[in-house]
Design a protein around this motif. Structure first.
Motif: not given
Length: 443
Positions: A134, A166, A184, A186, A198, A208
């Motif tokens: 991340e 992500s 988010k 991904v 996901s 996502t």
């Protein structure tokens, strides 16, 4: 084999029978744990700082927007454990890496923390785990830096375990956006990894945005921050120009943003702060140099934004000169050392540059910040120990100038202007103050 691992993980995510591990229990990691714990997942937190681990296990948070009550609730529900023992990284089914990615002294990406973390994971990775980076970084980091380390003991990424990227999208201090409320992006190294990652995030956040590769996801995060850095540099440059022309840049921006299309407001300030905008764009300018190209917008934006603390100090000197005072020997109280309003996060705050410059010019400097009671030690600054000052009428009257560097909501700006002889406002925090406006200087 990857299909069976994929099916198993998807079922365990659906049934909340998996454990989510978060590595790095800071301003990104703790809100992420909150999102997953609220969604019913058992979480494990990993951090090399044992004091953080001990604090969390005692139900105490060290981050303002993650309360003690939240941490205690995770513990009471049996949804949280924390450890400094990296040998336990084989216990979670998912490992989400939220470690710092700073710049080195040459302003090149420093992946030390990512590499060290991946080495720790590689020591005990097991088949079927998902590893997600991340931390903000440059495109190709996940595939070219992470994966070879994770594969060093013979397991194959995308076959024996899953890998995705992500990027975090935290906005500390903004009550409208929690970690769970922000979609988010991904990207992953293969279809199975994307499917698992996901599914995991869909279970805990607002949605996502799957993309075709890790590289696209990495580039998207850097673009988000470059967009802000370049536009902030633009208004900072305009501020300098408009100051010379005696035009209020804040009034200009407020007028321009009434246009319902084609314009988004960005605001000037005393410099850039936080863990993203002052740092992340230079990942891409570094990558451009590696490709034999020059990212001119990024470099120019960085140059403009880095010049703002010196500009603010120069303007402060001019404003003090108006009342026949030099900076040397003047009592100046800086309001705010956090990098943005209503947070306790001092990372990359321009206030530290302001403090350094003002002290170098001989100012008798103090500060006040309701969210930062003691001036923290910062690795790039050698500053004296200071405690936050209470803004009493007597204290304010004793100062030669008050410099607003961070526009915290908790500050009583009417009282500050009333009792201070001179207020230098870098954030337009005093815009609604109606009395004693002759004391206010904007910059």
């Amino acid at each position: 084999m990857s299909n069976s691992h994929c099916t198993d993980l998807l079922e365990r995510i659906e049934n909340r029978r998996c454990t989510v591990g978060v590595i790095g229990l800071g301003y990104v990691g703790l809100p992420l744990i909150d999102a997953f714990a609220n969604a019913g997942f058992r979480c494990m937190g990993f951090d090399v700082d044992k004091s953080k681990v001990d604090s969390l296990l005692a139900g105490k948070s060290y981050i303002k927007h993650v309360s003690h009550d939240k941490v205690q609730a995770w513990l009471d529900k049996g949804l949280f454990d924390a450890t400094a023992q990296m040998s336990r990284l084989d216990e979670p089914d998912m490992l989400l890496i939220c470690v710092p990615t700073p710049l080195d002294d040459a302003r090149d990406p420093d992946l030390t923390y990512v590499i060290e973390t991946c080495n720790k994971i590689a020591d005990c990775i097991r088949p079927g785990q998902l590893v997600v980076l991340e931390s903000t970084t440059y495109p190709t980091t996940t595939r070219d830096v992470m994966v070879p380390i994770l594969e060093r003991n013979g397991l194959k990424a995308g076959v024996d375990f899953f890998v995705a990227y992500s990027p975090e999208r935290e906005d500390p201090g903004n009550p409208d956006f929690s970690a769970a409320g922000i979609p988010k992006v991904v990207g992953a190294i293969n279809d199975e990894s994307l499917q698992v990652a996901s599914k995991l995030y869909q279970s805990a956040v607002a949605g996502t945005v799957p993309v075709s590769s890790c590289e696209v996801a990495e580039a998207a995060k850097v673009l988000e921050n470059i967009y802000r850095a370049v536009n902030i540099a633009l208004v900072n440059e305009l501020k300098v120009l408009f100051d010379q022309m005696d035009i209020d840049v804040w009034e200009v921006i407020n007028a321009a943003k009434t246009k319902p299309f084609g314009f988004q407001a960005f605001y000037p300030g005393p410099g850039l702060g936080g863990h993203c905008i002052p740092i992340d764009p230079f990942y891409l300018s570094w990558l451009a140099r590696k490709q034999g190209l020059n990212a001119r917008f990024i470099e120019l934006a960085g140059e403009v934004n880095r010049s703002m603390p010196a500009y603010v100090v120069s303007r402060t000197s001019s404003f003090l000169n108006e009342v026949s005072k030099p900076i040397r020997g003047s009592k100046i109280c800086m309001l705010g050392v956090a990098y943005k309003k209503d947070v306790d996060d001092p990372r990359e705050s321009p206030s530290f540059d302001l403090i350094k410059l003002l002290l170098a010019q001989g100012a008798e400097l103090t500060y006040s910040d309701p969210h930062v009671p003691k001036l923290p030690r910062m690795r790039h600054y050698d500053l004296p120990a200071m405690d936050s000052q209470e803004l009493t009428a007597e204290f304010l009257a004793s100062q030669d100038a008050v410099l607003i560097a961070t526009d915290h909501t908790d500050f009583d700006y009417d009282s500050i202007v009333e009792h201070s002889p001179l207020v230098i406002d870098t954030r337009n925090a005093t815009q609604h103050v109606t009395a004693n406006r002759d004391k206010i200087r904007k910059t």
